[in-house]
Design an enzyme around this catalytic site. Structure first.
Site, short mmCIF file in Angstrom:
data_model
loop_
_atom_site.label_atom_id
_atom_site.label_comp_id
_atom_site.label_asym_id
_atom_site.label_seq_id
_atom_site.Cartn_x
_atom_site.Cartn_y
_atom_site.Cartn_z
N TYR A 146 -7.73 2.45 -7.19
CA TYR A 146 -6.83 2.19 -6.07
C TYR A 146 -6.72 0.71 -5.73
O TYR A 146 -5.62 0.15 -5.67
CB TYR A 146 -7.33 2.98 -4.86
CG TYR A 146 -6.46 2.94 -3.64
CD1 TYR A 146 -5.45 3.87 -3.45
CD2 TYR A 146 -6.68 2.00 -2.63
CE1 TYR A 146 -4.66 3.86 -2.30
CE2 TYR A 146 -5.92 1.99 -1.48
CZ TYR A 146 -4.91 2.92 -1.32
OH TYR A 146 -4.13 2.91 -0.19
N ILE B 99 1.79 2.58 -3.41
CA ILE B 99 0.72 3.29 -4.11
C ILE B 99 0.47 4.64 -3.46
O ILE B 99 0.26 5.65 -4.15
CB ILE B 99 -0.57 2.44 -4.10
CG1 ILE B 99 -0.33 1.15 -4.86
CG2 ILE B 99 -1.74 3.21 -4.69
CD1 ILE B 99 -1.46 0.15 -4.75
N GLU B 100 0.50 4.70 -2.15
CA GLU B 100 0.21 5.94 -1.44
C GLU B 100 1.28 7.00 -1.64
O GLU B 100 0.97 8.17 -1.88
CB GLU B 100 0.06 5.66 0.07
CG GLU B 100 -1.20 4.92 0.45
CD GLU B 100 -2.43 5.83 0.42
OE1 GLU B 100 -2.27 7.04 0.23
OE2 GLU B 100 -3.54 5.30 0.58
N SER B 101 2.54 6.63 -1.55
CA SER B 101 3.61 7.63 -1.50
C SER B 101 4.84 7.31 -2.33
O SER B 101 5.80 8.07 -2.30
CB SER B 101 4.07 7.80 -0.05
OG SER B 101 4.67 6.59 0.42
N ILE C 226 0.82 -1.22 0.00
CA ILE C 226 0.00 0.00 0.00
C ILE C 226 0.86 1.28 0.00
O ILE C 226 0.54 2.22 -0.73
CB ILE C 226 -0.98 -0.02 1.20
CG1 ILE C 226 -2.05 -1.09 0.97
CG2 ILE C 226 -1.64 1.34 1.40
CD1 ILE C 226 -3.03 -1.24 2.13
#
Length: 582
Positions: free
Chosen positions: A302, A200-202, A197
């Site tokens: 997402y 994908i987030e940062s 995750i």
């Protein structure tokens, strides 16, 4: 001469027509339709003029139902939410490629024959020694169904295939940060897919920053960060702390999974919000899965993106993607935790450990100031290969040398806030050090104040608020922050941030206001995409990100005199430390 009908008569006629239309509708071809289940009709049915006069369950013809649906298609789905683009995942065929992957990509290629099947056979195949041994180990912790027959997942896989340089650009962060996160996930017996995750987030960038104020590896907004115990204050921003933010994120994900009893719904809630997912689920049925829900376009991308990443991490060669993570390379980059015992000056820690101050700040990106947080946790990340020697050296630092102390004699009109600013500390630390229960101080008394061992400006911290060497302005009667900012050609936000002045705080005559003058260190800048909302203007957006209107206008080739429109997207270069994210 005919007379005009009164308003009451006109309302009665409208009601009669609506009732007659309702009766006619029920005589058409049979098809049951319950109005009250549609949010768009609910407020209409509750109006006084119609209440009790129209059946809420009717039998509609296909033609009338079509006209009703078409007529209501422009009404908002949730009246209190921001306008969003919603996607029905059960019927979607195509969606535009988001600005997530690198702009440099090869011409579009169709997926290979193997591209849309799971990589189980690849994982079971024997690998050459020291070749992708970490990915093989990681894939064994994957538990979720990757839904490789879903069109959205296929699209995300194809995007990664069209951008072969994407994983190459992340190689260093994958080797340094990902194993730490994945080991934590596996130790809690959670699905291994969760550790992907933060990619994908940062993109595993501790300084990643979003237009909504989210920051750090896991992109926590301030309210959620504080809810899960992350400190965001003058000393640190623990959203950038690898250990603390990972613990908080996994606690949050476990809670979400407990609420929805479905990991894909939990992951969707992490992105979209648990309340919104609960409402979307309630509108369908209790046993629906993620791909049955109606969700915004961002969330519709997402979750499939995470599943696509998991499929490729499990079998990169099956998808013709170059992705290699070896245990030997991980060990070279590995970080470890050392105990600092108590608050510790970063310069002292660096000199004692035999590593540079710059390196220490680089591998401890949560630090904002010259020392670790006075209230803990008392730890630092260091290169793993040197951990034992560094730990021994830090333990042997005498208590009175961990930070420097000064005995300050209080003079008239001084406040704890003034002293905190001058000595590079905060009021809470001074209260604790002097065993004080209030902020009241008396001229002639003495205070013990912790201070840095070297000049503040020599600490390469990411925080830009530590400037204590600017001009000092003494507030006079009738002055305000706005007049002072105008005089010195700085923004009011800059003065508020530098002097720790709240937005509703009154500045009184005699108060000292520091005017920043020295050039700041190299800022940490990230490019973000910001979607304009109702009520936005270039001025409000500029204030939010601590930029000038001209900077945003020039970056986006806009005329600052012309209006901007909701839904329009701007590219903004944000200094993540000076933007207003709290």
């Amino acid at each position: 001469m005919s007379r005009l009908a009164s308003p009451a008569t006109r309302r009665t006629r409208k009601t009669s027509l609506l009732v007659a239309l309702n009766i006619w509708i029920q005589r058409q071809l049979p098809m049951t339709f319950e109005f009250r289940k549609v949010l768009a009709f609910r407020s209409i049915l509750d109006r006084r003029i119609l209440k009790g006069k129209i059946n809420q369950v009717v039998r509609l013809s296909f033609l009338v139902l079509f006209l009703l649906v078409q007529g209501c298609s422009t009404l908002p789905f949730y009246s209190n939410d921001e306008p969003k683009s919603y996607v029905n995942l059960a019927t979607v065929d195509w969606a535009p490629e988001p600005h997530f992957y690198s702009e440099t990509s090869l011409p579009t290629k169709k997926p290979s024959d193997n591209a849309l099947r799971d990589g189980t056979s690849f994982r079971e195949a024997k690998l050459p020694p020291e070749r992708n041994d970490y990915l093989k180990q990681l894939s064994g912790s994957f538990e979720l169904d990757h839904h490789l027959d879903n069109h959205r997942v296929q699209q995300e896989i194809a995007k990664l295939q069209r951008n072969p340089n994407y994983f190459n650009s992340l190689q260093f962060r994958l080797e340094r940060y990902l194993p730490f996160i994945c080991d934590k996930v596996v130790s809690l017996n959670l699905p291994g897919e969760l550790c992907l995750i933060p990619i994908i987030e940062s993109s595993l960038d501790p300084f990643a920053f979003s237009s909504g104020g989210a920051a750090g590896f896991w992109q926590f907004i301030p309210s959620t960060a504080k809810r899960y115990g992350l400190k965001i204050d003058w000393w640190v921003d623990e959203r950038r702390d690898l250990l603390a933010s990972t613990d908080a994120a996994l606690d949050y994900l476990v809670y979400l999974n407990g609420r929805f009893d479905d990991w894909l719904l939990a992951i969707a809630a992490y992105n979209w919000g648990e309340g919104r997912v609960a409402r979307a689920k309630k509108q369908r049925s209790s046993d629906v899965g993620f791909f049955d829900l109606r969700v915004p376009a961002e969330t519709a991308e997402y979750v499939p993106r995470l599943l696509a990443f998991a499929a490729i991490f499990a079998a990169p060669e099956a998808y013709n993607v170059h992705l290699v993570i070896n245990r030997a390379d991980i060990d070279e980059q590995a970080l470890a935790i050392v105990d600092t015992i108590d608050q510790l000056d970063v310069s002292k820690a660096a000199s004692t450990s035999g590593i540079s101050v710059e390196t220490l700040y680089r591998i401890n990106p949560a630090l904002n100031q010259w020392s670790t947080h006075p209230r803990g946790p008392h730890r630092l990340m260091v290169p793993a290969r040197n951990r034992e020697g560094i730990q021994t050296a830090l333990v042997n630092i005498p208590p009175d040398e961990r930070v420097s102390w000064i005995r300050h004699k209080i003079v008239r009109n001084e406040t704890l806030g003034d002293l905190a600013l001058h000595y590079g500390t905060d009021v809470a630390t001074m209260l604790k050090a002097n065993k004080m229960t209030s902020t009241r101080i008396i001229a002639g008394d003495y205070l013990l104040i912790p201070r840095s061992t070297i000049p503040i400006e020599r600490y390469p911290t990411p925080d830009l608020n530590r400037n204590t060497n600017g001009a000092v302005h003494i507030v006079r009667g009738g002055e305000s922050l706005w007049t002072i900012a105008k005089r010195y050609r700085v923004t009011t936000d800059t003065l508020m941030r530098t002097n720790r002045i709240g937005p509703s705080e009154i500045i009184r005559p005699g108060r000292k206001v520091v005017i920043p003058q020295k050039a700041s260190p190299e800022p940490v800048v990230r490019e973000i995409r910001y979607k304009i909302k109702n009520g936005d203007s270039l001025a409000t957006i500029a204030r939010k990100f601590n930029l000038s209107v001209s900077a945003i206008a020039n970056r986006n080739a806009l005329d600052p005199e012309k209006y901007i429109h909701p839904g329009q997207e701007l590219t903004i270069d944000v200094n993540v430390n000076s933007a207003r994210s709290r």
